[in-house]
Design a protein around this motif. Structure first.
Motif, PDB file in Angstrom:
ATOM      1  N   LYS A   1       0.799  -1.132   0.069  1.00 11.38           N
ATOM      2  CA  LYS A   1      -0.047  -0.105  -0.036  1.00 11.38           C
ATOM      3  C   LYS A   1       0.873   1.204   0.148  1.00 11.38           C
ATOM      4  O   LYS A   1       0.406   2.245   0.054  1.00 11.38           O
ATOM      5  CB  LYS A   1      -1.125  -0.101   1.113  1.00 11.38           C
ATOM      6  CG  LYS A   1      -2.039  -1.148   1.218  1.00 11.38           C
ATOM      7  CD  LYS A   1      -2.943  -1.048  -0.119  1.00 11.38           C
ATOM      8  CE  LYS A   1      -3.762  -2.283  -0.029  1.00 11.38           C
ATOM      9  NZ  LYS A   1      -4.715  -2.106  -1.224  1.00 11.38           N
TER      10      LYS A   1
ATOM     11  N   ALA B   1       2.811   2.601   2.240  1.00 13.15           N
ATOM     12  CA  ALA B   1       2.413   3.116   3.297  1.00 13.15           C
ATOM     13  C   ALA B   1       3.714   4.178   4.008  1.00 13.15           C
ATOM     14  O   ALA B   1       3.732   4.136   5.181  1.00 13.15           O
ATOM     15  CB  ALA B   1       1.831   2.202   4.468  1.00 13.15           C
TER      16      ALA B   1
ATOM     17  N   ASN C   1      -2.614   5.884   3.751  1.00 17.18           N
ATOM     18  CA  ASN C   1      -1.975   4.467   3.010  1.00 17.18           C
ATOM     19  C   ASN C   1      -1.721   3.920   4.330  1.00 17.18           C
ATOM     20  O   ASN C   1      -1.921   2.332   4.187  1.00 17.18           O
ATOM     21  CB  ASN C   1      -0.635   5.019   2.543  1.00 17.18           C
ATOM     22  CG  ASN C   1      -0.862   5.824   1.209  1.00 17.18           C
ATOM     23  OD1 ASN C   1      -1.413   6.766   1.267  1.00 17.18           O
ATOM     24  ND2 ASN C   1      -0.375   5.358  -0.149  1.00 17.18           N
TER      25      ASN C   1
END
Ligand code: FES
Ligand code: FES
Length: 208
Positions: free
Chosen positions: A147, A149, A194
């Protein structure tokens, strides 16, 4: 889950830290006690006084017993980074406000910059090094990668530790619960969205 353990039943708080730091300063003129062990943590009418020089500090970190010589005024963060070369735990503010130094103490998140190492004797310390490895990432760590992040990555170890604690406590958190779980961790790059998606992703996979 509330970060910073001012509400911790174990009493690991900034107040506790400051009291401990004061005690550490107070031992400057007091004679030696060679080591801090679990036994010395037991409640006693005859309290153990340590310092001012280095003492032996024996901690359980990531399931392993480790012992080093360090002054009793050493914070847990300094002990991890400077004495055990565990640099995954980051120092940013060094005053308990950013969460970069988050570790688990008996499964609960704490800011390791705001706790004396000797206060962790007899407890279980888990750092980011104890949560997955580059060859064997946890589902949450994989989700952080999938993702996207992170940007600079400086907050990431603390975020991973906090999110791991959250999923351990609540495997299916909703968005508000995730926000609460990372409330003590600051990401200056602003990757919160995220990170939330990564936690949801890991949760859907049933992982941690
Ligand atoms: S470095 Fe410990 S909270 Fe910021
Ligand atoms: S990714 Fe840079 S501070 Fe969070």
């Amino acid at each position: 889950m509330k970060k910073r353990s001012d509400d911790s039943p174990e009493g690991v708080s900034r107040r506790h830290f400051l009291k401990g730091a004061g005690a550490a300063a107070a031992v400057v003129t007091v004679a030696k006690i060679p080591s801090v062990t679990e036994a010395s943590q037991e409640v006693s009418d005859d309290p153990v006084i340590v310092g001012p020089g280095s003492i032996s500090i024996r901690l359980k970190i990531n399931g392993e017993i480790r012992e080093v010589e360090a002054p009793p005024s050493t914070t847990l963060l300094d002990l991890l980074r400077e004495h055990h070369a565990m640099t995954g735990t980051k120092r940013v503010c060094d005053r308990g406000s950013c969460g970069a130094c988050t570790v688990l103490l008996d499964g609960r998140t704490i800011d390791s910059c705001s706790m004396l190492a000797i206060d962790a004797v007899g407890r279980e310390v888990t750092t980011v090094e104890g949560i997955g490895t580059p060859e064997n990432l946890t589902d949450l760590q994989k989700a952080f990668v999938e993702k996207d992040a992170l940007q600079c990555g400086f907050c990431t170890p603390g975020m991973v530790v906090s999110c791991t604690a959250l999923l351990n406590q609540n495997p299916t958190p909703d968005r508000d619960q995730i926000r609460q779980g990372i409330a003590g961790n600051i990401c200056r790059c602003g990757t919160y969205q995220n990170i939330i998606e990564a936690v949801e992703h890991a949760s859907r996979k049933g992982g941690k």
